[in-house]
Design an enzyme around this catalytic site. Structure first.
Site, PDB file in Angstrom:
ATOM      1  N   HIS A  62      -3.548  -3.044  -6.136  1.00  0.00           N
ATOM      2  CA  HIS A  62      -3.364  -4.349  -6.752  1.00  0.00           C
ATOM      3  C   HIS A  62      -3.968  -5.468  -5.918  1.00  0.00           C
ATOM      4  O   HIS A  62      -4.048  -5.374  -4.699  1.00  0.00           O
ATOM      5  CB  HIS A  62      -1.870  -4.656  -6.923  1.00  0.00           C
ATOM      6  CG  HIS A  62      -1.136  -3.640  -7.723  1.00  0.00           C
ATOM      7  ND1 HIS A  62       0.170  -3.320  -7.465  1.00  0.00           N
ATOM      8  CD2 HIS A  62      -1.507  -2.859  -8.762  1.00  0.00           C
ATOM      9  CE1 HIS A  62       0.580  -2.389  -8.323  1.00  0.00           C
ATOM     10  NE2 HIS A  62      -0.424  -2.096  -9.107  1.00  0.00           N
ATOM     11  N   LYS A  72      -1.101 -10.411   2.482  1.00  0.00           N
ATOM     12  CA  LYS A  72       0.192  -9.731   2.529  1.00  0.00           C
ATOM     13  C   LYS A  72       0.448  -9.213   3.940  1.00  0.00           C
ATOM     14  O   LYS A  72      -0.459  -8.702   4.591  1.00  0.00           O
ATOM     15  CB  LYS A  72       0.215  -8.526   1.574  1.00  0.00           C
ATOM     16  CG  LYS A  72       0.039  -8.874   0.120  1.00  0.00           C
ATOM     17  CD  LYS A  72       0.002  -7.618  -0.742  1.00  0.00           C
ATOM     18  CE  LYS A  72      -0.198  -7.974  -2.206  1.00  0.00           C
ATOM     19  NZ  LYS A  72      -0.279  -6.767  -3.038  1.00  0.00           N
ATOM     20  N   TYR A 132       7.453  -7.174   2.008  1.00  0.00           N
ATOM     21  CA  TYR A 132       6.219  -7.863   2.357  1.00  0.00           C
ATOM     22  C   TYR A 132       6.298  -9.353   2.089  1.00  0.00           C
ATOM     23  O   TYR A 132       7.012  -9.809   1.207  1.00  0.00           O
ATOM     24  CB  TYR A 132       5.006  -7.253   1.654  1.00  0.00           C
ATOM     25  CG  TYR A 132       5.061  -7.184   0.153  1.00  0.00           C
ATOM     26  CD1 TYR A 132       4.328  -8.074  -0.628  1.00  0.00           C
ATOM     27  CD2 TYR A 132       5.816  -6.219  -0.489  1.00  0.00           C
ATOM     28  CE1 TYR A 132       4.362  -8.008  -2.011  1.00  0.00           C
ATOM     29  CE2 TYR A 132       5.843  -6.131  -1.866  1.00  0.00           C
ATOM     30  CZ  TYR A 132       5.112  -7.036  -2.624  1.00  0.00           C
ATOM     31  OH  TYR A 132       5.148  -6.968  -3.996  1.00  0.00           O
TER      32      TYR A 132
END
Length: 182
Positions: A62, A72, A132
């Protein structure tokens, strides 16, 4: 906290200092000042996310397109995952290459996945709690994905396909050649 660049230098392994004794342990999972010193620039994280998944769950690959692209900082609280970051920056010397790392509740390693990378993970333990930080909010209209099993990427997901559990969305992602790149 120790920072180590991977074979794709913009992807960074972050290892916290763990202080433990017979009572348990303590660690700082994030230090903005130390990360800025290492990277040479700021990252303004705005949201924390957490998921729990069972063995064989594969989430990804993704990413979000600009202006909603996301950096992230990912880690596993409990369990074990195979974590993957794929460089989708057209002008990068590592375009189409990927980093693969095992993140566990035991090793406490984290992976910094910058904007311009597709990200995914596979659960290798009975369950895994995955957490995350992101530096941009979710934008459904900018959400994209790449087929996890595209042979052009050459990702070794370790488990055979018949053990993988994917969402409907992840079974229908485009091949790398047809993806929207940075």
């Amino acid at each position: 906290m120790k920072f180590t660049r991977t074979e794709i230098p913009d992807v960074v392994v972050c290892e916290p200092s763990v202080h433990g004794d017979e009572r348990g342990y303590f660690m700082e999972t994030f230090r903005e000042d130390k990360l800025i010193d290492f990277l040479g620039h700021e990252i303004d994280f705005c949201q924390d996310n957490e998921s729990k998944s069972s063995f064989g769950v594969l989430r990804g690959l993704h990413y979000q397109l600009p202006p909603f692209a996301q950096t992230k900082l990912v880690r596993v609280i409990e369990g074990k995952v195979l974590d993957i970051a794929v460089d989708i920056r057209k002008d990068s010397p590592t375009f189409g290459k990927h980093v693969s790392i095992e993140l566990t509740g035991e090793n406490k390693k984290q992976l910094l996945v910058p904007r311009g990378f597709a990200h995914g993970f596979l659960v290798l333990s009975e369950t895994a709690r995955f957490a995350y930080k992101v530096d941009n909010y979710y934008s459904p209209e900018n959400d994209r994905g790449i087929a996890y099993d595209d042979t052009q990427l050459g990702i070794d997901w370790i488990l055979p396909k018949d053990q993988l559990k994917l969402s409907e969305k992840d079974t229908q992602q485009v091949k790398f050649a047809n993806a929207d790149f940075f």
